[in-house]
Design a protein around this motif. Structure first.
Motif, PDB file in Angstrom:
ATOM      1  N   ALA A 106     -13.182   5.132  -4.544  1.00  0.00           N
ATOM      2  CA  ALA A 106     -13.438   4.124  -5.581  1.00  0.00           C
ATOM      3  C   ALA A 106     -12.153   3.771  -6.329  1.00  0.00           C
ATOM      4  O   ALA A 106     -11.883   2.595  -6.610  1.00  0.00           O
ATOM      5  N   ALA A 107     -11.356   4.798  -6.650  1.00  0.00           N
ATOM      6  CA  ALA A 107     -10.106   4.551  -7.371  1.00  0.00           C
ATOM      7  C   ALA A 107      -9.135   3.753  -6.509  1.00  0.00           C
ATOM      8  O   ALA A 107      -8.441   2.852  -7.010  1.00  0.00           O
ATOM      9  N   PHE A 108      -9.097   4.069  -5.201  1.00  0.00           N
ATOM     10  CA  PHE A 108      -8.182   3.338  -4.326  1.00  0.00           C
ATOM     11  C   PHE A 108      -8.634   1.893  -4.165  1.00  0.00           C
ATOM     12  O   PHE A 108      -7.814   0.967  -4.162  1.00  0.00           O
ATOM     13  N   GLN A 109      -9.930   1.686  -4.050  1.00  0.00           N
ATOM     14  CA  GLN A 109     -10.440   0.319  -3.929  1.00  0.00           C
ATOM     15  C   GLN A 109     -10.105  -0.490  -5.184  1.00  0.00           C
ATOM     16  O   GLN A 109      -9.728  -1.672  -5.093  1.00  0.00           O
ATOM     17  N   ALA A 110     -10.171   0.140  -6.340  1.00  0.00           N
ATOM     18  CA  ALA A 110      -9.810  -0.547  -7.584  1.00  0.00           C
ATOM     19  C   ALA A 110      -8.327  -0.895  -7.593  1.00  0.00           C
ATOM     20  O   ALA A 110      -7.928  -1.978  -8.060  1.00  0.00           O
ATOM     21  N   TRP A 111      -7.516   0.015  -7.066  1.00  0.00           N
ATOM     22  CA  TRP A 111      -6.058  -0.236  -6.990  1.00  0.00           C
ATOM     23  C   TRP A 111      -5.786  -1.418  -6.063  1.00  0.00           C
ATOM     24  O   TRP A 111      -4.958  -2.284  -6.367  1.00  0.00           O
ATOM     25  N   VAL A 112      -6.456  -1.457  -4.913  1.00  0.00           N
ATOM     26  CA  VAL A 112      -6.284  -2.562  -3.970  1.00  0.00           C
ATOM     27  C   VAL A 112      -6.643  -3.888  -4.636  1.00  0.00           C
ATOM     28  O   VAL A 112      -5.920  -4.886  -4.524  1.00  0.00           O
ATOM     29  N   GLN A 113      -7.749  -3.908  -5.349  1.00  0.00           N
ATOM     30  CA  GLN A 113      -8.189  -5.149  -6.001  1.00  0.00           C
ATOM     31  C   GLN A 113      -7.199  -5.615  -7.062  1.00  0.00           C
ATOM     32  O   GLN A 113      -7.044  -6.814  -7.301  1.00  0.00           O
ATOM     33  N   ALA A 114      -6.517  -4.670  -7.681  1.00  0.00           N
ATOM     34  CA  ALA A 114      -5.575  -5.020  -8.735  1.00  0.00           C
ATOM     35  C   ALA A 114      -4.204  -5.423  -8.187  1.00  0.00           C
ATOM     36  O   ALA A 114      -3.428  -6.094  -8.888  1.00  0.00           O
ATOM     37  N   ASN A 115      -3.887  -5.028  -6.945  1.00  0.00           N
ATOM     38  CA  ASN A 115      -2.530  -5.222  -6.438  1.00  0.00           C
ATOM     39  C   ASN A 115      -2.420  -6.155  -5.236  1.00  0.00           C
ATOM     40  O   ASN A 115      -1.307  -6.549  -4.873  1.00  0.00           O
ATOM     41  N   ILE A 116      -3.519  -6.500  -4.608  1.00  0.00           N
ATOM     42  CA  ILE A 116      -3.486  -7.338  -3.406  1.00  0.00           C
ATOM     43  C   ILE A 116      -4.425  -8.524  -3.614  1.00  0.00           C
ATOM     44  O   ILE A 116      -5.566  -8.352  -4.070  1.00  0.00           O
ATOM     45  N   VAL A 138       0.824  -1.208   0.000  1.00  0.00           N
ATOM     46  CA  VAL A 138       0.000   0.000   0.000  1.00  0.00           C
ATOM     47  C   VAL A 138       0.860   1.260   0.000  1.00  0.00           C
ATOM     48  O   VAL A 138       0.500   2.280  -0.596  1.00  0.00           O
ATOM     49  N   LEU A 139       2.030   1.214   0.652  1.00  0.00           N
ATOM     50  CA  LEU A 139       2.890   2.394   0.709  1.00  0.00           C
ATOM     51  C   LEU A 139       3.520   2.741  -0.636  1.00  0.00           C
ATOM     52  O   LEU A 139       4.132   3.799  -0.779  1.00  0.00           O
ATOM     53  N   THR A 140       3.372   1.880  -1.621  1.00  0.00           N
ATOM     54  CA  THR A 140       3.838   2.232  -2.967  1.00  0.00           C
ATOM     55  C   THR A 140       2.804   3.094  -3.700  1.00  0.00           C
ATOM     56  O   THR A 140       3.101   3.643  -4.762  1.00  0.00           O
ATOM     57  N   HIS A 141       1.604   3.207  -3.155  1.00  0.00           N
ATOM     58  CA  HIS A 141       0.564   4.039  -3.776  1.00  0.00           C
ATOM     59  C   HIS A 141       0.934   5.506  -3.595  1.00  0.00           C
ATOM     60  O   HIS A 141       1.356   5.935  -2.517  1.00  0.00           O
ATOM     61  N   GLU A 142       0.736   6.284  -4.632  1.00  0.00           N
ATOM     62  CA  GLU A 142       1.201   7.664  -4.651  1.00  0.00           C
ATOM     63  C   GLU A 142       0.533   8.564  -3.620  1.00  0.00           C
ATOM     64  O   GLU A 142       1.078   9.609  -3.247  1.00  0.00           O
ATOM     65  N   ALA A 143      -0.644   8.194  -3.124  1.00  0.00           N
ATOM     66  CA  ALA A 143      -1.370   9.069  -2.203  1.00  0.00           C
ATOM     67  C   ALA A 143      -1.160   8.730  -0.734  1.00  0.00           C
ATOM     68  O   ALA A 143      -1.544   9.507   0.148  1.00  0.00           O
ATOM     69  N   ILE A 144      -0.535   7.587  -0.420  1.00  0.00           N
ATOM     70  CA  ILE A 144      -0.491   7.096   0.963  1.00  0.00           C
ATOM     71  C   ILE A 144       0.833   7.438   1.640  1.00  0.00           C
ATOM     72  O   ILE A 144       1.913   7.088   1.151  1.00  0.00           O
ATOM     73  N   LYS A 145       0.726   8.077   2.798  1.00  0.00           N
ATOM     74  CA  LYS A 145       1.907   8.442   3.586  1.00  0.00           C
ATOM     75  C   LYS A 145       2.204   7.403   4.657  1.00  0.00           C
ATOM     76  O   LYS A 145       3.356   7.013   4.853  1.00  0.00           O
TER      77      LYS A 145
END
Length: 542
Positions: free
Chosen positions: A491-501, A453-460
């Protein structure tokens, strides 16, 4: 009379193993470097000669008050010169130093005082409510304060000044100690149940200090300087003792609020070469704009420990500071001495960082193994409990036979951390045994998800933990902190999670907070996050 035993190499040796009293480090350094700076506290300098005189005086004050070898001396204080003087004076008389985390409650301090059976209580002036517990401590031989306050009749500075006025100061050697004589009750953070006092000894700590210099700061010497950016009551206090052993100056502040700007200004002014920290503080330092306004080229070793440092954070720090990061892994019970990943094995480039995610290899003189639930040693890449043996392992928990029974097996100390080891002996931590949760029969390791998750551009920052669920046993909850100016799109973050985890690892619930609660040592702990979720009523109904 000392009993003698046969020595297999010929002759007779005594059973007791006399070792150097740890306070002798300061005496030895003062004899060589009397006029060199030992402490720089908010830019006020104490030389090695002055520090040694003050420690000797305070040690004699302790003895005048009836304190003696084996007595426990509790100190509740934020970072300051007097805290370090009390540490060395305690060692000098053979007593046991019992420092607390200054952020804990008066009730917590009372529990530590009672469980440790303390004979002296030193409290900083900033904590009058904590000082009130003195009346409940039976058999107290000394109650003193640091700074100006009304709750104790004498301050440490007053006591030292009065003793120094007795010209000449009575010089006497440090108390004789053996290898297993306790010097420090290092209280664990108490992630489950009440904190426990890990007993550190003079012999063990001499090895630890030597090992810190050998593995973490090779070449440390009197021309170096170290910056304090963490509580001296725990890991930073051990780091300080390594500086004492080599005559390096220690720079610190008594200001209650940590200032990245001040830290970088002092790095430049005092030509700081090393400091010990935890990942959250290092992230704050790297993120602050002042890092680019001060010269930090003298830094050689930034030592981080106490919690995992995610790869994304490593890369930012390395890009900003250069190849100066040194990671060590270790618990208070092993005083940090389990593994090391040296500066030369940290790279910002993922292709060069061939052992990304590793906390390094076994520290010099230590042995690490991965074991299954029955204590069998596992092969490379098999996951199990990380266990360790060697001279850095503590003597056991004070007055807690049940905890000792659980902590040791066949001479190995059981860390409670889960991980695996590769063929070259590099260790990879997958999480604490208590952090893992089981959802629908599958073991879920939060750190693996957090790293992703920390590789996501929005997450600190992020924390993943398991919470009870009637259908699945447990399900995951993810709490995130966004980077500055980041826009949240659920919604965009949930889609990212589904694609990466992987689907079975995906958290059931995602929460956004402005910041994560942290322990007194700057760590993000799942216990605190879970409690805050409950306090906020943020957990979805099953």
């Amino acid at each position: 009379m000392t009993q003698d035993v046969h020595d297999p190499v010929g002759g007779v040796r005594p059973m007791s193993r006399r070792v150097m009293n740890l306070a002798t480090f300061a005496s030895q350094t003062a004899s060589r470097l009397a006029d060199r700076p030992a402490l720089v506290c908010d830019e006020a300098v104490t030389t090695w000669g002055e520090l040694e005189q003050r420690v000797q005086a305070l040690a004699q004050v302790f003895q005048d008050k009836g304190l003696q070898k084996g007595d426990r001396i509790l100190i509740h204080s934020s970072n300051c010169r007097e805290l370090l003087e009390a540490m060395l004076a305690t060692f000098r008389i053979g007593a046991v130093w019992v420092p607390t985390n200054f952020r804990i409650t008066p009730g917590d301090v009372s529990y530590l005082a009672q469980s440790a059976g303390v004979s002296a209580f030193i409290c900083h002036a900033d904590f009058p409510q904590h000082a009130d517990i003195a009346r409940d401590i039976v058999g107290l031989k000394l109650f003193a304060r640091i700074g100006t306050a009304s709750f104790a009749p004498e301050s440490i500075d007053d006591l030292v000044a009065a003793k120094l006025a007795e010209k000449p100061l009575r010089r006497q050697p440090a108390e004789r100690v053996d290898y297993d004589d306790p010097c420090w009750f290092f209280f664990t953070s108490g992630t489950t149940g009440k904190p426990k006092a890990a007993v550190l000894t003079h012999g063990q700590m001499a090895f630890v200090i030597t090992n810190h210099i050998c593995d973490l700061m090779p070449g440390l010497g009197a021309d170096d300087a170290s910056l304090v950016v963490a509580p001296l009551s725990h890991g930073a206090g051990v780091h300080f003792l390594a500086q004492v052993a080599r005559g390096a100056a220690t720079v610190l502040s008594v200001q209650p609020k940590f200032s990245p700007e001040t830290a970088w200004r002092w790095v430049e002014k005092y030509r700081i070469s090393n400091f010990f920290t935890v990942p959250t503080i290092l992230n704050m330092l790297v993120a602050h704009e002042s890092v680019n306004r001060y010269d930090h080229s003298t830094l050689r070793h930034i030592i981080y420990a106490g919690a995992p440092m995610y790869r994304a954070d490593q890369k930012r720090a390395l890009a900003c500071l250069g190849q100066v990061l040194v990671q060590y892994y270790g618990l208070g019970e092993v005083t940090g001495n389990i593994t090391v990943l040296p500066a030369g094995e940290h790279f910002a480039d993922d292709e060069q960082m061939i052992r990304s995610g590793s906390c390094g290899f076994a520290r010099t003189g230590m042995q690490v193994s991965i074991q299954d639930a029955d204590g069998r040693l596992l092969d490379a890449h098999q996951s199990g409990e990380i266990c360790v043996c060697g001279p850095a392992v503590f003597a056991g928990y004070y007055n807690n036979p049940e905890a000792n029974r659980k902590a040791f097996r066949d001479g190995w100390f059981r860390t409670g951390d889960l991980g695996h080891m590769d063929e070259q002996g590099y260790v990879y931590i997958t999480g604490r045994e208590s952090d893992m949760y089981i959802s629908g029969g599958s073991n879920i390791y939060p750190r693996e998800i957090e790293e992703k998750v920390l590789t996501h551009e929005a997450i600190k920052e992020v924390c993943v933990l398991g919470v009870p669920d009637p259908k699945w046993g447990e399900v995951g909850v993810m709490v995130c902190v966004l980077k500055e100016n980041a826009q949240w799109d659920a919604a965009a973050f949930q889609a990212w999670v589904q694609a990466n985890i992987a689907r079975y690892k995906q958290p059931r619930q995602i929460v956004i907070w402005p910041e994560l609660p942290k322990s007194g040592y700057g760590k993000i702990t799942k216990k605190l996050v879970y409690q805050e979720l409950l306090n906020r009523g943020a957990l979805s109904a099953p």
